[in-house]
Enzyme design. Sequence first.
Site, PDB file in Angstrom:
ATOM      1  CB  SER A 134      -2.304  -7.138  -4.725  1.00 33.48           C
ATOM      2  OG  SER A 134      -2.017  -7.827  -3.716  1.00 33.48           O
ATOM      3  CE1 TYR A 147       3.079  -6.486  -4.977  1.00 34.13           C
ATOM      4  CE2 TYR A 147       1.423  -6.642  -3.288  1.00 34.13           C
ATOM      5  CZ  TYR A 147       2.009  -7.091  -4.621  1.00 34.13           C
ATOM      6  OH  TYR A 147       1.402  -8.051  -5.459  1.00 34.13           O
TER       7      TYR A 147
END
Length: 262
Positions: A134, A147
């Site tokens: 990501s 995350y």
Amino acid sequence: MSKKLAVVTGATGGIGAEIAKQLAQNGWRCLLVGRNETALETLRKSLGEGHEIIVEDLQDERAMAAIAVRADALGGTALLVNNAGLNQMLPFENTPSSMILNQLCVNLVAPMRLTQALLAQLKRTHGTVVNIGSAFGAIGYPYQSIYCASKFGLRGFTEALSRELDGEVQVKYLAPRATDTKINDMKVRAMNEALGNKMDSPELVANEFMTLLNSSARRRAIGFPEKFFARLNGVFPELVDSAIIKQLKTIKSFLGTKESSL
């Protein structure tokens, strides 16, 4: 065309399903991994003949051996796509410990365990691992602390293993930005719209995946300005601190949290 075997986790929808479609179109056989048997079977049928499914929960360590045995029976893994992921945008102080453990397990520990379980096969086939990371694997973002931690870890794992296995197994990292999948709930979508953040389609991410897979590159990031900010954050993080902190009021408005001193 190649008939090598690709193991794709998180294949029940979104990026995983689109990557499987692209791989099938390019002659790969896919072993689709996920928890939803109905969704996996629907995808398998859409890909044509020669593809298989295995229903496993990656939070269960026993799943790794089951996937490895199944893949070996199908001829051995030539490509592992660690795509499965979890995310929920919350203040860290309100994040249940179970959610912390779940995100770290699925996003980081499971890819490490599965890579290890399949490594002998990948060495035998001189195969490739692609970890789906990501933009938040390079940029720490408010209310995404767990995350970010998992994706920073995945990026570091990829980089280290890529250097360790140089010449034996290719290990690559793809860093999408916000993508139009179920991992982003309505409040995250609304926040992205308010901040002017673009969301890519899963099809675009899958195209970028294929570009990375078919290249000699070890890493690929998607989207501007996210690629620029990731590089800037690595060199001058203070500048990115200022830019993101200016967004806090808007970010908080979509969380329903009160203003607080950070």
